[in-house]
Design a protein around this motif. Structure first.
Motif, PDB file in Angstrom:
ATOM      1  N   VAL A 111       0.835  -1.198   0.000  1.00  0.00           N
ATOM      2  CA  VAL A 111       0.000   0.000   0.000  1.00  0.00           C
ATOM      3  C   VAL A 111       0.875   1.255   0.000  1.00  0.00           C
ATOM      4  N   ASP A 112       0.435   2.259  -0.744  1.00  0.00           N
ATOM      5  CA  ASP A 112       1.109   3.554  -0.736  1.00  0.00           C
ATOM      6  C   ASP A 112       0.448   4.404   0.356  1.00  0.00           C
ATOM      7  N   LEU A 113       1.232   4.770   1.351  1.00  0.00           N
ATOM      8  CA  LEU A 113       0.680   5.499   2.495  1.00  0.00           C
ATOM      9  C   LEU A 113       0.013   6.807   2.073  1.00  0.00           C
ATOM     10  N   ARG A 114       0.506   7.406   0.986  1.00  0.00           N
ATOM     11  CA  ARG A 114      -0.105   8.696   0.582  1.00  0.00           C
ATOM     12  C   ARG A 114      -1.563   8.498   0.160  1.00  0.00           C
ATOM     13  N   ASP A 115      -1.890   7.296  -0.426  1.00  0.00           N
ATOM     14  CA  ASP A 115      -3.287   7.021  -0.802  1.00  0.00           C
ATOM     15  C   ASP A 115      -4.150   6.881   0.447  1.00  0.00           C
ATOM     16  N   VAL A 116      -3.613   6.172   1.458  1.00  0.00           N
ATOM     17  CA  VAL A 116      -4.360   5.948   2.703  1.00  0.00           C
ATOM     18  C   VAL A 116      -4.639   7.286   3.383  1.00  0.00           C
ATOM     19  N   ILE A 117      -3.599   8.136   3.452  1.00  0.00           N
ATOM     20  CA  ILE A 117      -3.760   9.437   4.106  1.00  0.00           C
ATOM     21  C   ILE A 117      -4.738  10.302   3.302  1.00  0.00           C
ATOM     22  N   GLY A 118      -4.612  10.258   1.968  1.00  0.00           N
ATOM     23  CA  GLY A 118      -5.515  11.027   1.097  1.00  0.00           C
ATOM     24  C   GLY A 118      -6.969  10.646   1.353  1.00  0.00           C
ATOM     25  N   SER A 119      -7.285   9.340   1.429  1.00  0.00           N
ATOM     26  CA  SER A 119      -8.677   8.913   1.641  1.00  0.00           C
ATOM     27  C   SER A 119      -9.157   9.337   3.025  1.00  0.00           C
ATOM     28  N   ALA A 120      -8.277   9.233   4.030  1.00  0.00           N
ATOM     29  CA  ALA A 120      -8.689   9.616   5.396  1.00  0.00           C
ATOM     30  C   ALA A 120      -9.004  11.111   5.450  1.00  0.00           C
ATOM     31  N   VAL A 121      -8.159  11.920   4.804  1.00  0.00           N
ATOM     32  CA  VAL A 121      -8.381  13.375   4.806  1.00  0.00           C
ATOM     33  C   VAL A 121      -9.701  13.687   4.089  1.00  0.00           C
ATOM     34  N   GLU A 122      -9.947  12.984   2.981  1.00  0.00           N
ATOM     35  CA  GLU A 122     -11.187  13.195   2.229  1.00  0.00           C
ATOM     36  C   GLU A 122     -12.401  12.852   3.097  1.00  0.00           C
ATOM     37  N   ARG A 123     -12.304  11.723   3.819  1.00  0.00           N
ATOM     38  CA  ARG A 123     -13.415  11.298   4.679  1.00  0.00           C
ATOM     39  C   ARG A 123     -13.644  12.289   5.807  1.00  0.00           C
ATOM     40  N   ALA A 124     -12.554  12.932   6.253  1.00  0.00           N
ATOM     41  CA  ALA A 124     -12.663  13.847   7.392  1.00  0.00           C
ATOM     42  C   ALA A 124     -13.115  15.238   6.958  1.00  0.00           C
ATOM     43  N   ALA A 125     -13.264  15.447   5.641  1.00  0.00           N
ATOM     44  CA  ALA A 125     -13.536  16.803   5.136  1.00  0.00           C
ATOM     45  C   ALA A 125     -14.693  17.485   5.864  1.00  0.00           C
ATOM     46  N   LYS A 126     -15.724  16.679   6.204  1.00  0.00           N
ATOM     47  CA  LYS A 126     -16.911  17.266   6.833  1.00  0.00           C
ATOM     48  C   LYS A 126     -16.654  17.761   8.254  1.00  0.00           C
ATOM     49  N   LEU A 127     -15.587  17.219   8.889  1.00  0.00           N
ATOM     50  CA  LEU A 127     -15.320  17.575  10.288  1.00  0.00           C
ATOM     51  C   LEU A 127     -14.445  18.804  10.423  1.00  0.00           C
ATOM     52  N   LEU A 128     -13.882  19.255   9.299  1.00  0.00           N
ATOM     53  CA  LEU A 128     -12.795  20.229   9.398  1.00  0.00           C
ATOM     54  C   LEU A 128     -13.213  21.626   9.813  1.00  0.00           C
ATOM     55  N   ARG A 129     -14.396  22.037   9.461  1.00  0.00           N
ATOM     56  CA  ARG A 129     -14.916  23.377   9.755  1.00  0.00           C
ATOM     57  C   ARG A 129     -13.879  24.463   9.464  1.00  0.00           C
ATOM     58  N   ARG A 130     -13.712  24.758   8.200  1.00  0.00           N
ATOM     59  CA  ARG A 130     -12.816  25.804   7.694  1.00  0.00           C
ATOM     60  C   ARG A 130     -11.373  25.626   8.176  1.00  0.00           C
ATOM     61  N   ARG A 131     -11.039  24.382   8.487  1.00  0.00           N
ATOM     62  CA  ARG A 131      -9.685  24.126   8.962  1.00  0.00           C
ATOM     63  C   ARG A 131      -8.873  23.533   7.814  1.00  0.00           C
ATOM     64  N   GLN A 132      -7.575  23.761   7.863  1.00  0.00           N
ATOM     65  CA  GLN A 132      -6.723  23.228   6.817  1.00  0.00           C
ATOM     66  C   GLN A 132      -6.020  21.976   7.320  1.00  0.00           C
ATOM     67  N   VAL A 133      -5.988  20.930   6.500  1.00  0.00           N
ATOM     68  CA  VAL A 133      -5.148  19.780   6.854  1.00  0.00           C
ATOM     69  C   VAL A 133      -3.969  19.794   5.898  1.00  0.00           C
ATOM     70  N   ARG A 134      -2.776  19.999   6.450  1.00  0.00           N
ATOM     71  CA  ARG A 134      -1.572  19.981   5.612  1.00  0.00           C
ATOM     72  C   ARG A 134      -1.040  18.555   5.588  1.00  0.00           C
ATOM     73  N   VAL A 135      -0.762  18.065   4.399  1.00  0.00           N
ATOM     74  CA  VAL A 135      -0.202  16.713   4.304  1.00  0.00           C
ATOM     75  C   VAL A 135       1.204  16.813   3.743  1.00  0.00           C
ATOM     76  N   GLU A 136       2.175  16.292   4.475  1.00  0.00           N
ATOM     77  CA  GLU A 136       3.564  16.331   3.991  1.00  0.00           C
ATOM     78  C   GLU A 136       4.074  14.901   3.894  1.00  0.00           C
ATOM     79  N   ILE A 137       4.326  14.451   2.661  1.00  0.00           N
ATOM     80  CA  ILE A 137       4.751  13.065   2.445  1.00  0.00           C
ATOM     81  C   ILE A 137       6.239  13.027   2.093  1.00  0.00           C
TER      82      ILE A 137
END
Ligand code: ADP
Length: 271
Positions: A111-137
């Motif tokens: 598994v490519d960890l960037r795909d796993v992190i990408g899907s988790a961030v996408e799923r969490a989109a509704k919880l973010l409330r105008r917050r930014q999630v920075r992903v550094e791979i």
């Protein structure tokens, strides 16, 4: 000599019995603690969202004629948010039961960890409330042997917590690196942090840090599930303070089996 040996054996057996009695008593106390924690968590975590859903639904019905569009949307939104909270809670309980009974076995694949992190961030989109999630791979990160679905659940739970416990608008960072033959993933926020004396215990079932009403409602199961899943992959998870001692970083270390990397397909030569 035989007599002495028999005496020694009897003492050893006695001692073993004593140890197992103490161990049994400890287990019984621990089971009892978990049982009452489960009951109070269950009744609180089921009742609170249910009360909000019932309240919002009954307002929608009672004031049907006099509600304007904004009020109606507000009440409907409450019903959706609270139903989602219930859903997450039930999902957490199911995961925990499966982990406890050993039925939650990772089905690993490359598994490519960037795909796993990408899907988790996408799923969490509704919880973010105008917050930014920075992903550094880290580009050096190789493929890992992981159960992508379970690991996505871990990263999702950690982003969920980072959003729940840090002020709206502050950034959350998901950072990865390859270090000493391990893949490291950190989910960091700029919230109040976890007190040093609680950093180990927050991974126990139902353990929550009490700090008045500023802390969001939760089940105390999320990090226990994360630990169960990470350890089932042969990894480690820990809570640390963030940069300059502020906020929280949950750090995961996963083994990398370099020698086992899938072989690149041979380059075809045309003769
Ligand atoms: P909960 O459902 O309560 O969030 P968790 O197992 O996910 O359960 O977390 C356990 C406790 O650890 C939380 O109740 C909270 O007190 C603390 N905690 C978890 N993540 C964070 C974080 N990012 N910042 C501050 N405290 C946290």
């Amino acid at each position: 000599l035989l007599g002495t040996l028999a005496d020694q054996a009897a003492v050893a057996i006695e001692r073993t019995n004593l140890v197992s009695d103490i161990e049994n008593a400890r287990l019984a106390t621990e089971t009892e603690r978990l049982r009452s924690a489960l009951l109070s968590s269950l009744s609180h975590d089921l009742r609170t969202p249910l009360a909000s859903i019932l309240g919002a639904a009954s307002s929608l019905i009672s004031y049907e004629g006099s509600l304007n569009a904004a009020d109606r949307l507000d009440l409907t939104q409450t019903i959706q948010d609270e139903a989602e909270r219930l859903n997450r809670f039930v999902q957490n309980l199911l995961d925990m039961t499966r982990l406890g009974s050993g039925k939650l076995k990772p089905r690993t694949d490359w598994v490519d960890l960037r795909d796993v992190i990408g899907s988790a961030v996408e799923r969490a989109a509704k919880l973010l409330r105008r917050r930014q999630v920075r992903v550094e791979i880290d580009p050096a990160l190789p493929l890992l042997r992981l159960d992508a679905m379970l690991m996505e659940q871990v990263i999702f739970n950690l982003i969920d917590n980072a959003c729940k416990y840090s002020p709206a608008g502050t950034p959350v960072t998901v950072w990865t690196a390859l270090r000493h033959g391990h893949a490291v993933v950190e989910v960091c926020d700029q919230g109040p942090g976890i007190p040093a004396e609680d950093r180990e215990r927050v991974f126990d079932m139902f353990y929550r840090v009490e700090e008045g009403d500023s802390r969001a409602a939760g089940t105390g199961l999320g990090l226990a599930i994360c630990r169960g899943i990470v350890e089932a992959h042969g990894g480690r998870i820990a809570a640390q303070p963030g940069l300059n001692g502020a906020g929280t970083c949950i750090v995961i270390r996963l083994p990398v089996a370099d020698a086992d990397q899938p072989e690149a397909p041979p380059i075809e030569t045309v003769e």
